[in-house]
Design a protein around this motif. Structure first.
Motif, mmCIF file in Angstrom:
data_model
loop_
_atom_site.group_PDB
_atom_site.id
_atom_site.type_symbol
_atom_site.label_atom_id
_atom_site.label_comp_id
_atom_site.label_asym_id
_atom_site.label_seq_id
_atom_site.Cartn_x
_atom_site.Cartn_y
_atom_site.Cartn_z
ATOM 1 N N UNK A 27 0.841 -1.182 0.000
ATOM 2 C CA UNK A 27 0.000 0.000 0.000
ATOM 3 C C UNK A 27 0.882 1.240 0.000
ATOM 4 N N UNK A 28 0.571 2.177 -0.867
ATOM 5 C CA UNK A 28 1.435 3.350 -0.995
ATOM 6 C C UNK A 28 1.465 4.202 0.258
ATOM 7 N N UNK A 29 0.393 4.155 1.072
ATOM 8 C CA UNK A 29 0.354 5.002 2.259
ATOM 9 C C UNK A 29 0.689 4.237 3.535
ATOM 10 N N UNK A 30 1.171 3.003 3.378
ATOM 11 C CA UNK A 30 1.425 2.176 4.560
ATOM 12 C C UNK A 30 2.799 2.456 5.156
ATOM 13 N N UNK A 31 2.943 2.073 6.427
ATOM 14 C CA UNK A 31 4.247 2.095 7.089
ATOM 15 C C UNK A 31 4.804 0.692 6.950
ATOM 16 N N UNK A 32 5.836 0.548 6.141
ATOM 17 C CA UNK A 32 6.377 -0.768 5.844
ATOM 18 C C UNK A 32 7.455 -1.155 6.855
ATOM 19 N N UNK A 33 7.313 -2.352 7.381
ATOM 20 C CA UNK A 33 8.314 -2.909 8.280
ATOM 21 C C UNK A 33 8.703 -4.277 7.745
ATOM 22 N N UNK A 72 -0.046 -0.375 9.153
ATOM 23 C CA UNK A 72 1.238 -1.064 9.148
ATOM 24 C C UNK A 72 1.219 -2.133 8.067
ATOM 25 N N UNK A 73 2.358 -2.335 7.450
ATOM 26 C CA UNK A 73 2.486 -3.379 6.436
ATOM 27 C C UNK A 73 3.702 -4.231 6.762
ATOM 28 N N UNK A 74 3.480 -5.518 6.855
ATOM 29 C CA UNK A 74 4.531 -6.455 7.207
ATOM 30 C C UNK A 74 5.018 -7.182 5.955
ATOM 31 N N UNK A 75 6.289 -7.033 5.629
ATOM 32 C CA UNK A 75 6.868 -7.717 4.479
ATOM 33 C C UNK A 75 7.951 -8.644 5.023
#
Length: 382
Positions: A27-33, A72-75
Motif C-alpha cells: 500500500x502506498x500510504x502504509x508504514x512498511x516494516x 502497518x504493512x509487514x513484508x
C-alpha cells in the motif's frame, strides 16, 4: 534468545497471505516494516510463532486506525535459519521493498549476519529473540526485545541453587554452539558464586545423537541438578537418554527449550527453563494477548509469539513518539522506551538491551498432555 540455536523474526503487514514468503504488492500510504525469520527449516517453530505474534499485533493496530492514520504493512522473508540467506533476504527488503525498519531475525547467527549492514545503512533493526550478547554491538540502530544469554545463564544458576536447593550441578553442553557455551559459562559463574559446586562438565559436538558416554560420567558424579543449555530438538534427545540412565534429577535450561511441549514426552518432566513470559501469568496485558492469540490461532502463544507481538507495539509507540517514520527519529524514540508490554516492563540500557526480569517455566502434564506452567520470577540485575 539466544544465540538461540545459535536466539527472531518477522516483520509486519496489515494482511499477509498464508505463505512463507514476502507479500506481493504494498500500500502506498502504509508504514512498511520488514521481517527476517526462519519460517521453514530446523527452527521454524521460532519464526512461525514469532510471525504469528507480529501478524496479530499488526491486525490489532490497523483495526484501531493504524499509526497516525497509516496502516502497518509487514513484508517478511524466510531465511530458513541460514545466515547466508538472511543476508540475501535483508538486501531484498532494503533494495526492492525500500524498508528502513526491520524485525529479525530469530536466531543470533542470522541476526548478527545483518547487523553491521543495518547499522551502516541506518536501518533500525529490532531482534525479538536473538540473545547473543554481541547482537547490539554493531551500533545504535540495533535493538533487542529479549534478554541476553549472560543474563539468562545466571538466572538458571540462581534458580538451580536458590529455588531448587541444588548444591551439586552437572552441565552438558554443545562445545561448538556459542549459545550453549555462553549459557554454560554464565550458569557456572552464578551457581558457584552462590555456593554451588559443579561436579561434572561434559560437552558434545553439534549434531551428535548419542550422549550416553557423557551421561555415564554425569551419573557417576551424582549431581542434584543437570543443566542442558541447547535447543528443544537436542534437549529432547538428551533427556530421553538421561532418564534411560536413571538420572532423575531436575533438568534446567534456557529459552531454546521453548517448543519442547510439542516435540518431547515425559522425559522432560521435572524440567525447568528460563523464558521471556509465562502464558499463565495473571498480568492483564498477558491475558489480553493470550486470549486474542488463542482466538486467532486456536492455541496458546509461546514466548516467540509474545516477543514478536511486543516488537510491533514498541515500534508503534516509538513511531508515535517520534511523530515520524524516519529511521533515525524512530531510533531515538525507541531508545527512550519505558513501558509495560507482554514480556514485562521494558526500558533499554546504553547498549539497547532491555532491562527486565526473567521467568522460569516448569514442564508439567495437563490433561494427559505435556504443558508448561509458571515456576518463578528470577532477577539477577541487582
Amino acid at each position: 534468545m539466544n544465540k538461540i540455536v545459535n536466539g527472531v523474526v518477522a516483520g509486519l503487514l496489515l494482511a499477509f497471505a498464508a505463505g512463507l514468503t514476502a507479500c506481493s504488492g504494498s500500500k502506498s500510504n502504509s508504514i512498511k516494516i520488514g521481517g527476517l525469520a526462519p519460517l521453514s527449516g530446523n527452527v521454524a517453530v521460532y519464526g512461525v510463532e514469532c510471525k504469528n505474534g507480529i501478524d496479530l499485533a499488526v491486525e490489532e493496530i490497523n483495526a484501531a486506525g493504524g499509526v497516525n492514520g497509516q496502516p502497518l504493512e509487514f513484508i517478511c522473508e524466510d531465511d530458513e535459519g541460514d545466515s547466508a540467506k538472511s543476508v540475501n533476504a535483508y538486501k531484498k527488503l532494503i533494495t526492492k521493498d525500500g524498508i528502513r525498519i526491520i524485525i529479525g531475525s530469530l536466531t543470533s547467527g542470522c541476526t548478527l549476519a545483518v547487523t553491521k549492514q543495518a547499522q551502516a545503512q541506518k536501518v533500525v533493526q529490532v531482534a525479538p529473540a536473538a540473545t547473543a550478547v554481541n547482537i547490539t554491538e554493531a551500533g545504535d540502530y540495533i535493538f533487542r526485545v529479549c534478554y541476553t544469554d549472560p543474563f539468562q545463564g545466571k538466572v538458571g544458576g540462581k534458580f538451580a541453587y536458590a529455588n531448587l536447593g541444588a548444591k551439586k550441578a552437572a552441565v552438558l553442553y554443545d562445545a561448538g554452539n556459542d549459545y550453549s557455551v555462553g549459557l554454560t559459562d554464565n550458569f557456572v559463574e552464578e551457581y558457584t558464586k552462590l555456593g554451588g559446586t559443579v561436579v561434572a562438565k561434559e560437552s558434545y559436538a553439534t549434531g551428535d545423537k548419542d550422549f550416553n558416554a557423557q551421561l555415564t560420567k554425569i551419573k557417576a558424579a551424582n549431581p542434584d541438578v543437570v543443566y542442558l543449555p541447547d535447543y528443544y530438538g537436542t534437549v529432547a534427545l538428551i533427556a530421553k537418554q538421561l532418564r534411560a540412565q536413571e538420572i532423575n534429577t531436575p533438568i534446567v535450561g534456557a529459552d531454546g527449550w521453548d517448543g519442547l511441549t510439542e516435540n518431547a514426552g515425559d522425559e522432560v518432566l521435572n524440567g525447568y527453563y528460563s523464558n521471556h513470559y509465562a502464558v499463565d501469568s495473571d498480568s492483564a496485558a498477558v491475558q489480553k494477548f493470550v486470549s486474542a492469540f488463542q482466538k486467532k490461532y486456536n492455541k496458546a502463544p509461546n514466548a516467540f509469539a509474545a516477543l514478536g507481538y511486543d516488537s510491533v507495539y514498541m515500534l508503534k509507540d516509538a513511531i508515535l513518539k517520534a511523530g515520524s517514520t524516519d529511521a533515525t527519529k524512530v531510533r531515538d524514540a525507541l531508545a527512550q522506551t519505558d513501558g509495560d508490554y507482554v514480556t514485562g516492563h521494558i526500558t533499554f540500557d546504553d547498549k539497547r538491551n532491555p532491562v527486565k526480569s526473567a521467568v522460569m517455566i516448569k514442564l508439567v502434564k495437563d490433561s494427559g498432555k505435556l504443558s508448561s506452567a509458571y515456576a518463578a520470577t528470577v532477577d539477577v540485575n541487582d
